[in-house]
Write a protein that holds these residues in place. Structure first.
Motif, PDB file in Angstrom:
ATOM      1  N   UNK A  44      18.887  -5.638   8.875  1.00  0.00           N
ATOM      2  CA  UNK A  44      17.487  -4.339   8.469  1.00  0.00           C
ATOM      3  C   UNK A  44      16.678  -4.383  10.057  1.00  0.00           C
ATOM      4  N   UNK A  45      16.833  -3.139   9.926  1.00  0.00           N
ATOM      5  CA  UNK A  45      15.371  -2.793  10.659  1.00  0.00           C
ATOM      6  C   UNK A  45      14.239  -2.924  10.200  1.00  0.00           C
ATOM      7  N   UNK A  46      13.746  -2.580   9.058  1.00  0.00           N
ATOM      8  CA  UNK A  46      12.940  -3.065   8.703  1.00  0.00           C
ATOM      9  C   UNK A  46      12.851  -3.730   7.063  1.00  0.00           C
ATOM     10  N   UNK A  47      12.051  -4.583   7.134  1.00  0.00           N
ATOM     11  CA  UNK A  47      12.161  -5.311   6.052  1.00  0.00           C
ATOM     12  C   UNK A  47      11.599  -4.860   4.688  1.00  0.00           C
ATOM     13  N   UNK A  48      11.750  -5.153   3.764  1.00  0.00           N
ATOM     14  CA  UNK A  48      11.171  -4.418   2.457  1.00  0.00           C
ATOM     15  C   UNK A  48      10.183  -4.419   3.090  1.00  0.00           C
ATOM     16  N   UNK A  49       9.360  -3.212   1.968  1.00  0.00           N
ATOM     17  CA  UNK A  49       8.226  -2.418   2.308  1.00  0.00           C
ATOM     18  C   UNK A  49       7.831  -2.074   0.287  1.00  0.00           C
ATOM     19  N   UNK A  50       6.595  -1.261   0.389  1.00  0.00           N
ATOM     20  CA  UNK A  50       6.438  -0.818  -0.914  1.00  0.00           C
ATOM     21  C   UNK A  50       5.762   0.942  -0.482  1.00  0.00           C
ATOM     22  N   UNK A  51       5.598   1.489  -1.392  1.00  0.00           N
ATOM     23  CA  UNK A  51       5.052   2.297  -1.342  1.00  0.00           C
ATOM     24  C   UNK A  51       5.081   2.721  -2.585  1.00  0.00           C
ATOM     25  N   UNK A  52       3.997   4.298  -2.728  1.00  0.00           N
ATOM     26  CA  UNK A  52       3.965   4.282  -5.253  1.00  0.00           C
ATOM     27  C   UNK A  52       4.032   6.134  -4.074  1.00  0.00           C
ATOM     28  N   UNK A  53       4.814   6.897  -5.442  1.00  0.00           N
ATOM     29  CA  UNK A  53       4.803   8.326  -5.056  1.00  0.00           C
ATOM     30  C   UNK A  53       4.353   8.772  -6.323  1.00  0.00           C
ATOM     31  N   UNK A  54       3.930   9.815  -6.131  1.00  0.00           N
ATOM     32  CA  UNK A  54       3.237  10.904  -6.825  1.00  0.00           C
ATOM     33  C   UNK A  54       2.521  10.225  -8.571  1.00  0.00           C
ATOM     34  N   UNK A  55       4.167  10.384  -8.879  1.00  0.00           N
ATOM     35  CA  UNK A  55       3.994   9.618  -9.959  1.00  0.00           C
ATOM     36  C   UNK A  55       3.732   8.460 -10.508  1.00  0.00           C
ATOM     37  N   UNK A  56       3.305   7.284  -9.670  1.00  0.00           N
ATOM     38  CA  UNK A  56       2.804   6.243  -9.774  1.00  0.00           C
ATOM     39  C   UNK A  56       3.791   5.413 -10.018  1.00  0.00           C
ATOM     40  N   UNK A  57       5.633   5.314  -9.146  1.00  0.00           N
ATOM     41  CA  UNK A  57       6.043   5.115  -9.439  1.00  0.00           C
ATOM     42  C   UNK A  57       6.367   4.065  -8.007  1.00  0.00           C
ATOM     43  N   UNK A  58       6.635   2.739  -8.711  1.00  0.00           N
ATOM     44  CA  UNK A  58       6.249   1.622  -7.186  1.00  0.00           C
ATOM     45  C   UNK A  58       7.938   1.476  -6.402  1.00  0.00           C
ATOM     46  N   UNK A  59       8.372   2.090  -5.385  1.00  0.00           N
ATOM     47  CA  UNK A  59       9.455   1.991  -4.866  1.00  0.00           C
ATOM     48  C   UNK A  59       9.308   0.890  -3.973  1.00  0.00           C
ATOM     49  N   UNK A  60      10.557   0.084  -3.428  1.00  0.00           N
ATOM     50  CA  UNK A  60      11.224  -0.588  -2.650  1.00  0.00           C
ATOM     51  C   UNK A  60      11.555  -0.572  -2.227  1.00  0.00           C
ATOM     52  N   UNK A  61      11.088  -0.142  -0.317  1.00  0.00           N
ATOM     53  CA  UNK A  61      12.633   0.099   0.468  1.00  0.00           C
ATOM     54  C   UNK A  61      12.665  -1.157   1.304  1.00  0.00           C
ATOM     55  N   UNK A  62      13.334  -0.738   2.558  1.00  0.00           N
ATOM     56  CA  UNK A  62      14.206  -1.022   3.294  1.00  0.00           C
ATOM     57  C   UNK A  62      14.859   0.060   4.795  1.00  0.00           C
TER      58      UNK A  62
END
Length: 1372
Positions: A979-997
Motif C-alpha cells: 500500500x502506497x497509501x493506507x486505508x482512508x475515507x471520503x464521502x461522495x456527494x450522495x453521502x456514500x462513504x468510500x474506503x479508499x487505498x
C-alpha cells in the motif's frame, strides 16, 4: 522653643492639629472638617496671615473690570448650582421609584418561585492563584452554588486546614455566598496548592489555586523610606470603592490626655453590614485593639482613640483602607509632650518598658530613656512591679540603676506581673512610665557597655513655612542603638527645646511647629539602654520660609509657563507645566504651586510640600468653581519668579469617553529635514485604554494644522520627515481610544528644522580586543552640568543588566553585555543642558547577526557549529550521524569516536564531509543493539577546535533502534505488492462513504480482498489492483457500520495489509463529513399536519440519527418528549408538535453541525401559517376520531353462503362503534323485518344475527347488513345460494365487495403524510410509512345505485378485514 510658641503649646492641653501634613499618601480627599477643640488648636498654631506681595496685586485700573466680571460669573454660577440641585433632586426621586418598582417585582417573583431542584455543587467563581511578598496577607475566595447548600472544606497540599491548629494564622469566612480563606502574615512555608472542596448529596466539586510567597531582597530589611508604612507589592482586592475626605493632620498632645485620630470617608456601595477594611499603623507597626488603642469604623468615620496618652504613643500614624483599586491611605505625625512633673526640674518619664528572658523567678526589664534639654542629667532609674489583678506597686530596686535595664528576682513562679520605670535626677523622680504588657520570650540584648557615640553632621533644609527637614549621619559606635532625639534652638535664645519625645529610629526627621521668620539651629543625640550620647554638632542656621541663599554665581530660575489641565474628577485637578527657559545655573529641585478662585484676588499655597515633578494633582477643590494657578521653580539659589496665572479651569469632573490631552511635547534629533517628537501619555484615558496617537503639524504663525500620520502610532514618539530646511514648526498631539479621538494637547513651542553645527550620529562597532559590541556617540557640544541620557525605544535606561554605559568628556559608549534578539530596537542618546544634542540608532536583526559573527570570531577561536551532533534514520534502516559547522576550510581534520574508540570509514560505516555546506557525517548501515553508547566528533580546522557529543543510551537509543528496524521492514515490505497509501475515507456527494487505498508494485496475479471483523466482504464489482487504487462503498452509513475493516493485498512476492478501525474519532469524522454534505443539501423546512399535531420536515440527501442534529424554538434547544417528538427517515428529519398551543408559536430552526460549522434552516410558525396549520390539525384530528369510533362490522360474516333447502341459515357477526351502532339487515336491497321465519337479534350492542328457519330457493339473493352510528358506518354484503336436495351445489358467483360507507360528517379529502391512531378494538391497524395520496385524490367510495338505497354488491375474499375505511387514514 520660641517664647510665643511655648506659651501656646502649654496653654492648650487638648489635641492640636497642624494645617500641614508630614506625609500625605492619600490620593482622594476633600475639605477638612475639624471638631471644636481641633479648631481651637488649629487657630492657636495657625501661621501668620498671608500678605499679598506687591507684584501679585492687581492694578487699580483693572479692579473695576475684574469686579464686574466676578459679579457676572457669580450670578451664572448661582444659576448653575440651582439647576444642578434641581436635577439631583429629580434624579433621586426617579431612582427611588425605579428601586421600589424592582422590589415589588422581586417580591412577586419570589412568591412564584417553585421549589428548587436538587443540584450538584458548581463553582460560579473559581479560586485564583496569587504571588505575594512574605509577611503580607492573602485572601482566597470563591463562589459555589448547589442544592442543598454544599459543605465547603479548605485544604493545603491535600491536607485539611484547621484554623484552631494555628490560632490567628487562618481565617475561614462565608459571607453572602462568598467563601474565603484569609492567611495572615504569609511565610515562605505557606507556599503550596490550596484547594476548596464543596460537597452535597448530589456530588462534589473542587477548585484549586497556587499561592507563591516570595521573600524580598535583603531578607527582611526595610525596603521603604524611613517613617513610611511599607507598601504592599501585591494589591489587596476589595469590591468597595473608598474615598478619603477629611483626615487627621499633624497632632500635638500631652501625656495623660486622651486624643482621637479621625478619618472621614465615603464608600461605594455603602453596605451597613460590610464596612471597608481598615488598618492603623504607628511607624511601620500594625496596631491592634487594646486598653491603650481603641478602634472603630462605621458611618463614614474611621477612628483611632488613644484614651491615655503616653510618650510610647508618639510616632507616624497611618490609616490604610483597602479599596477596589488597591489601597488609599493617609499619614501624619503625633507628638506627645511630657506631662508636668510633680517636682519642678524632675525628668520626663521613661518609655517602652519591655520584659524579656523570663525564668522561674527572674525576668529582665528594659526601657528607653527620656529626652533632657534644660533638665538636670538623669542619675538612675527605679523599677516597680505589681501582680496582675492587684493595684499595689512594689519598688524592685533600693538604689537607682544607671542603665536602662534591671534583672528582677524573687518572683513567684506561675504568677503574672506588670512593670514600670521612673527616672531620677538631682531635682526629683519623674512620673512613672506606662506599665509593661506582661512577660514575653526574647533574647537578652548583648551587654555592650557605654552610651553610643555622638551622631555625625546635621543638615537642615526648608520643608514648609512652619517646618524643617533635618538629616544627620549615624554614630560610628551604635552600641545597641534605640533611636535619636532631635533638639532645636532659635538663634540668640540659647534655649533648646525637644522636637520629639520618643526615640526616632531613622536618620531624617521633619520638625513641625516652627515660627516663620525665625532662624533655627538643630542638634541630635543618640539613645541606648545606657542613656543619651553627647550632642552632635549644631546644624547650619536655617531661616524658615526663606529661599536658599546660594553663592553669587547662581541665580534663581525664570518663571515656568504653559500651565495645562490634564484631568479633573470634580474635587481635584491634575496640572502640568513647562520648565523655565533659564535655570539660573543650577538644577531645578522642586516647584511651588499657588491657587485662587477665579473671582478672588487672594492666592493660597496649594501644598506645603513642593512638587518634585512638573505634574501635580491639586486636591480639596470645590466642584463647579473656576480656579487659576501659578507655579514657581526652586533651585539652589532659591525660589524663582512665579508664572503668569493660568487660564481659569472649571472644577468639573471629566466624563467624556475620549482621552484627555497629551502633554510635555519635546523635540530631539533635530535635523535639516526631520525632527523626533516626543510627548507624555494623557493622565485621563477616557472609557477605554489609549490605542494610539495622531500628531498634527503647522508652520510657526499658522493655524492650519496637518495630521502627520495617517494611522495612529502606539507609542509616545514619532519621527517627522520631509520638513523644509530652516523652517519653524509647531506640533500638537491627540490621543485615540475605542471611543474616538480625544482633546488635542496644547500647541508646542516652535522648533526650527535645522541641525546643530558639527552634529554627529551614533556609530555601532565591535571591540577588536574584547569582542564587545558597542554604540558610540560624540556630542558636538556639552556644558559643565551636561549628562548623557541613553534610551531604548525612547524609554530611559536607568539600571539594566543588558548594557553598561561609560561617558567621558564629549563621548559616551553603550556596551552590550550579552546581545540577543531582545536587544533589538531603537537606541537613542540625549545630552542634557545643551541645545537639543541627541541622536538615535536602530539595531535590527541583520546587523545584530553581523556584529555577533564578528564578535564571535574575535572571542572564540573555535570552529563554530551551526548544529550539534545529531542523527537521522534513513531508508533501509541506515543511521546517519552528522554535524554542521558555520564554515569549514579545505584543510579540516576530524574523527568520530564511538564508546571511546575511534571509527574509520570501512564496510558498514561511511564517513565524509562537504566544505560548502559545513556538514560532516557518518552513516552506519547495520544499526543494532550493539550500537548503543556515546558518539563524539572532534574537529580541527587550523587553530580552531570544536567537539560535539551525542548520547544514545536507554530510552533514547530504544527509540532510534525501533525507528531503524521499522525503516528496514518498510524497505523489505516495499519489495512486493504494498500500500502506497493506507486505508482512508471520503464521502461522495450522495453521502456514500468510500474506503479508499492506493497500491504500488502490483501485477496481474496480485489479489485484493476486503474484510470486516475478519469476515470477507463480497462486493458487486471485484477490485482491480492494476488500477492502482481500490475502494469500498458503504451506502446509508450508520452506527451499524462501525467495526474494523481490513484490506489484504498479495501475490507470490508477499502480502501487505491495511487495517482501518471505524470507531471513536474516525466514526465521528465520517458522520461530520456526511453532515456537511447533508446539511448543505438540506431543503427549507416544510409544514405537514397530522391528526397528532403539526410536523416540520427537512428533506436532505441522507439523514441518520448519528448526525449532530438539533432543533430550536425561539433560540431554545428542543429535547424529544411527548410534547415535542423528534425523528427522521433516511431522506428527511422531522419534528412533530403534539397537541399544539399558542405557546408553540414562533421560529423553529433545525441545525445540522458538521464539526466545523452549523447548517441551519428556519420556519416561522406564527401568524397565518400557524392559524392554517392549527385548523388543518383540528380537522384531521376530528376525522381520525370519527374513523376510530364509527360503526363497523368487526368479523364473523362470510362472503358467500351455499345452503340446501329446508336447512336453517344463521348469519351472525360482531359489530363495534362508540356510541353503540344501529344495525339494519337487507335482502336484495329491501329491509328485512323480524317475523316467524326471519329472526333478527342484536345482543349487548356487539353481536347481531339474522336467522332464517327452513330456507327455500326463493330465499337466495344478496343479503347485507348496515352498521352505523353518529360518526358513520358501513355495509357488508353476503351472497346466499339455496339449492334443492339432490342438485349439484351451484358454483358461487362472487361480487365485488362494497367498500362504501356513509361519509363522516363532513366528508373531507385525506391529507398527506399522516398516521392515524389504532382503534382500541381487535381490528388490525394499518401503518402508513409513506405519504398518503394528496388531498386532491377522491374518496374510493362508489356511487350507490340511483334506485336502491343499498350499495352495490361486492365480491369479498375468504378472510378479509371486516372494516371499511373512511377517507381519513388510520392512526398508528
Amino acid at each position: 522653643m520660641p517664647a510665643r510658641a511655648i506659651t501656646i503649646y502649654r496653654q492648650e492641653q487638648t489635641q492640636h492639629q497642624s494645617s500641614k501634613h508630614v506625609v500625605h499618601h492619600s490620593r482622594k480627599s476633600s475639605s477638612q472638617v475639624v471638631k471644636k477643640k481641633q479648631v481651637q488648636a488649629t487657630e492657636a498654631m495657625a501661621e501668620p496671615a498671608y500678605t499679598v506681595p506687591d507684584f501679585r496685586e492687581r492694578a487699580p485700573e483693572g479692579m473695576q473690570e475684574y469686579q464686574r466680571m466676578a459679579a457676572h460669573f457669580g450670578r451664572d454660577l448661582v444659576n448653575l448650582q440651582q439647576e444642578l440641585h434641581r436635577m439631583k433632586v429629580a434624579t433621586h426621586e426617579q431612582v427611588k421609584n425605579i428601586e421600589i418598582t424592582r422590589e415589588v417585582k422581586g417580591m412577586s417573583l419570589r412568591k412564584d418561585v417553585p421549589a428548587e431542584v436538587p443540584k450538584a455543587p458548581d463553582f460560579l467563581v473559581s479560586l485564583r492563584s496569587h504571588t505575594v511578598w512574605e509577611k503580607t496577607p492573602v485572601k482566597l475566595f470563591c463562589t459555589v452554588s448547589g442544592q442543598p447548600n454544599p459543605i465547603v472544606k479548605w485544604y493545603r497540599n491535600d491536607v485539611a486546614i484547621e484554623p484552631l491548629s494555628a490560632p490567628g494564622k487562618y481565617k475561614i469566612e462565608n459571607k453572602y455566598g462568598v467563601h474565603s480563606l484569609i492567611i495572615s502574615r504569609c511565610a515562605v512555608t505557606d507556599s503550596g496548592v490550596y484547594s476548596v472542596v464543596a460537597t452535597n448529596p448530589q456530588g462534589k466539586a473542587t477548585s484549586k489555586a497556587t499561592v507563591c510567597v516570595r521573600r524580598p531582597q535583603g531578607g527582611g530589611e526595610l525596603s521603604h523610606l524611613p517613617g513610611q508604612v511599607p507598601l504592599l507589592s501585591r494589591v489587596h482586592r476589595s469590591k468597595l470603592e473608598v474615598t478619603l475626605l477629611d483626615s487627621f493632620g499633624v497632632t500635638f498632645g500631652t501625656e495623660g490626655e486622651s486624643i482621637s485620630l479621625v478619618a472621614n470617608y465615603v464608600v461605594v456601595p455603602d453596605l451597613p453590614n460590610l464596612p471597608p477594611e481598615v488598618m492603623w499603623y504607628r511607624d511601620d507597626t500594625l496596631l491592634m485593639a487594646s486598653r491603650w488603642t481603641e478602634m472603630s469604623i462605621g458611618g463614614g468615620v474611621a477612628k483611632l482613640a488613644l484614651p491615655h496618652l503616653n510618650k510610647d504613643d508618639e510616632g507616624l500614624y497611618t490609616v490604610r483602607f483597602w479599596t477596589k483599586d488597591g489601597t488609599t491611605e493617609h499619614s501624619a505625625y503625633l507628638f506627645v509632650k511630657d506631662a508636668t512633673p510633680t517636682v519642678a526640674g524632675a525628668p520626663g518619664a521613661p518609655m517602652d518598658v519591655t520584659v524579656s528572658d523570663a525564668n522561674a523567678d527572674y525576668v529582665l526589664v528594659s526601657w528607653k530613656p527620656p529626652n533632657t534639654t534644660h533638665e538636670a542629667p538623669i542619675t538612675g532609674y527605679f523599677v516597680d512591679r505589681r501582680k496582675s489583678g492587684t493595684k499595689d506597686w512594689v519598688q524592685c530596686n533600693d538604689s537607682p540603676v544607671k542603665v536602662c535595664k534591671l534583672p528582677v528576682h524573687g518572683l513567684t513562679e506561675g504568677a503574672s506581673y506588670h512593670f514600670r520605670a521612673r527616672a531620677v535626677n538631682k531635682d526629683g523622680i519623674s512620673l512613672p512610665s506606662r506599665m509593661s504588657c506582661g512577660v514575653t520570650s526574647a533574647e537578652v540584648e548583648s551587654d555592650v557597655e557605654g552610651v553610643p557615640s555622638a551622631p555625625g553632621q546635621v543638615i537642615a533644609s526648608r520643608n514648609t513655612k512652619t517646618s524643617a527637614f533635618v538629616q544627620w549621619e549615624a554614630p560610628k559606635h551604635t552600641n545597641n542603638l534605640m533611636g535619636y532625639y532631635v533638639d532645636a534652638s532659635v538663634i540668640g535664645s540659647k534655649t533648646w527645646f525637644p522636637c520629639n519625645h520618643r526615640p526616632y529610629k531613622h536618620t531624617r526627621f521633619v520638625v513641625h511647629g516652627l515660627v516663620p521668620g525665625d532662624t533655627y539651629v538643630f542638634r541630635v543625640q543618640a539613645v541606648n539602654a545606657y542613656g543619651l550620647s553627647e550632642e552632635s554638632q549644631e546644624s547650619a542656621p536655617l531661616f524658615i520660609d526663606a529661599a536658599l541663599s546660594g553663592a553669587v554665581e547662581y541665580a534663581t530660575p525664570s518663571s515656568p509657563y504653559g500651565i495645562s489641565l490634564l484631568n479633573c474628577n470634580g474635587s481635584s485637578m491634575t496640572l502640568a507645566w513647562k520648565r523655565p527657559k533659564h535655570t539660573g545655573g543650577s538644577k531645578i529641585t522642586s516647584y511651588y504651586l499657588d491657587k485662587r478662585e477665579a473671582e478672588s484676588v487672594a492666592w493660597k499655597e496649594v501644598s506645603p510640600s513642593p512638587a518634585v515633578h512638573r505634574v501635580f494633582t491639586v486636591e480639596n477643590l470645590t466642584g463647579g468653581v473656576f480656579y487659576e494657578f501659578k507655579v514657581q521653580a526652586v533651585n539652589l539659589a532659591g525660589v524663582g519668579l512665579p508664572s503668569e496665572p493660568s487660564k481659569a479651569f472649571a472644577c468639573e469632573a471629566w466624563t467624556m469617553a475620549e482621552p484627555g490631552p497629551a502633554y510635555d511635547i519635546s523635540f530631539w534629533e533635530v535635523r535639516d529635514s526631520s525632527i523626533l517628537v516626543q510627548w507624555r501619555a494623557p493622565v485621563y484615558s477616557g472609557e477605554g485604554p489609549i490605542t494610539g496617537y495622531f500628531v498634527d503639524m503647522a508652520k510657526k504663525g499658522s493655524s492650519d494644522f496637518v495630521t502627520v500620520n495617517a494611522e495612529p502610532v502606539g507609542h509616545c514618539y514619532l519621527k517627522v520627515t520631509g520638513l523644509e530646511i530652516g523652517a519653524s514648526y509647531v506640533f500638537r498631539v491627540r490621543a485615540v481610544n475605542d471611543k474616538g479621538v480625544g482633546k488635542a494637547s496644547d500647541v508646542s513651542d516652535p522648533v526650527c528644522a535645522k541641525a546643530l553645527p558639527g552634529t554627529k550620529e551614533i556609530v555601532c562597532g565591535v571591540d577588536e580586543e574584547t569582542g564587545d559590541i558597542f554604540l558610540n556617540f560624540e556630542a558636538c557640544e556639552v556644558s559643565e552640568t551636561s549628562k548623557f541620557s541613553w534610551s531604548k525605544s525612547y524609554n530611559e535606561i536607568t539600571e539594566s543588566s543588558r548594557v553598561s554605559i561609560t561617558s567621558s568628556g564629549r563621548k559616551s559608549k553603550l556596551t552590550f553585555v550579552n546581545p540577543e534578539t531582545e536587544d533589538l530596537g531603537i537606541y537613542s542618546v540625549a545630552v542634557t543642558d545643551t541645545d537639543g544634542v541627541s541622536s538615535s540608532y536602530s539595531v535590527n536583526e541583520e546587523e545584530l547577526n553581523k556584529v555577533l559573527d564578528l564578535s564571535y570570531n574575535i572571542r572564540h577561536p573555535t570552529v563554530p557549529l551551526k548544529t550539534e551532533l545529531n542523527y537521522e534514520i534513513l531508508e533501509k534502516g541506515h543511521v546517519r550521524f552528522w554535524v554542521q559547522a558555520l564554515k569549514l576550510s579545505s584543510s579540516v581534520n576530524y574523527r568520530f569516536i564511538v564508546n571511546d574508540k575511534a571509527v574509520t570509514s570501512a564496510e558498514g560505516c561511511k564517513i565524509s564531509h562537504d566544505v560548502s555546506t559545513g556538514i560532516i557525517q557518518m552513516t552506519v548501515e547495520h544499526f543494532t543493539k550493539a550500537s548503543e553508547g556515546t558518539y563524539t566528533i572532534q574537529i580541527h580546522d587550523g587553530k580552531a577546535k570544536s567537539q560535539s557529543s551525542l548520547v544514545l543510551v536507554g530510552d533514547a537509543f530504544k527509540v532510534a533502534l525501533k525507528e531503524a528496524e521499522f525503516q528496514r521492514k518498510e524497505h523489505i515490505r516495499k519489495q512486493g505488492p504494498h500500500f502506497s497509501e493506507y486505508l482512508s475515507f471520503h464521502v461522495t456527494d450522495d453521502c456514500t462513504v468510500m474506503l479508499v487505498c492506493k497500491l504500488a508494485n502490483v501485477k496481474k496475479e496480485t489479489t485484493f480482498s476486503w474484510f470486516k471483523e475478519d469476515e470477507e466482504i463480497t462486493v458487486d464489482v471485484p477490485p482491480n489492483p492494476m488500477s492502482g487504487s481500490c475502494s469500498l462503498p458503504i451506502p446509508m452509513f450508520s452506527r451499524k457500520d462501525q467495526g474494523i475493516y481490513k484490506a489484504v493485498l498479495g501475490d507470490d512476492r508477499g502480502k501487505d495489509t491495511s487495517v482501518y478501525d471505524i470507531s471513536g474519532k474516525v466514526f465521528e469524522d465520517i458522520i461530520n463529513a456526511i453532515a456537511s454534505i447533508a446539511g448543505s443539501s438540506a431543503s427549507e423546512l416544510v409544514l405537514q399536519c397530522t391528526p397528532e399535531g403539526i410536523r416540520l420536515q427537512c428533506y436532505m440527501k441522507y439523514y441518520t440519527e448519528e448526525m449532530k442534529t438539533s432543533w430550536f424554538h425561539r433560540d431554545s434547544k428542543i429535547s424529544s418528549s411527548e410534547k415535542m417528538r423528534i425523528g427522521g427517515t433516511s431522506e428527511m428529519a422531522w419534528m412533530q408538535i403534539c397537541e399544539p398551543t399558542d405557546k408553540e408559536k414562533g421560529h423553529y430552526t433545525i441545525e445540522i453541525h458538521d464539526g466545523k460549522k452549523p447548517h441551519s434552516r428556519t420556519f416561522d410558525l406564527s401568524g397565518q401559517a400557524y392559524t392554517d396549520a392549527y385548523a388543518e390539525f383540528q380537522r384531521l384530528k376530528a376525522a381520525a376520531f370519527a374513523e376510530k369510533n364509527r360503526g363497523r362490522v368487526v368479523g364473523g360474516l362470510p362472503d358467500v353462503v351455499t345452503i340446501m333447502e329446508k336447512k336453517s341459515l344463521s348469519l351472525t357477526c360482531t359489530v363495534w362503534g362508540d356510541p353503540s351502532p344501529e344495525v339494519t339487515w337487507f335482502k336484495n336491497e329491501q329491509e328485512v323485518l323480524s317475523d316467524d321465519r326471519f329472526k333478527i337479534t342484536f345482543e349487548g350492542g356487539k353481536f347481531s344475527s339474522l336467522t332464517i328457519n327452513s330456507v327455500y330457493v326463493e330465499d337466495s339473493g344478496k343479503y347485507s347488513i348496515n352498521v352505523r352510528n353518529k360518526y358513520g358506518g358501513e355495509f357488508v354484503e353476503i351472497t346466499v345460494s339455496v339449492y334443492k336436495q339432490g342438485e349439484e351445489i351451484p358454483e358461487p358467483k362472487l361480487g365485488q365487495m362494497s367498500r362504501s360507507a356513509p361519509t363522516p360528517k363532513p366528508a373531507t379529502p385525506a391529507p398527506q403524510s399522516v398516521k392515524t391512531p389504532t382503534p382500541q378494538t381487535p381490528t388490525p391497524s394499518i401503518k402508513s410509512p409513506t405519504p398518503t395520496p394528496p388531498p386532491s385524490v377522491k374518496s374510493p367510495t362508489p356511487t350507490p345505485a340511483p334506485k336502491s338505497p343499498t350499495p352495490p354488491r361486492s365480491m369479498r375474499s375468504p378472510t378479509p378485514p371486516r372494516s371499511m375505511r373512511s377517507p381519513t387514514p388510520t392512526k398508528k
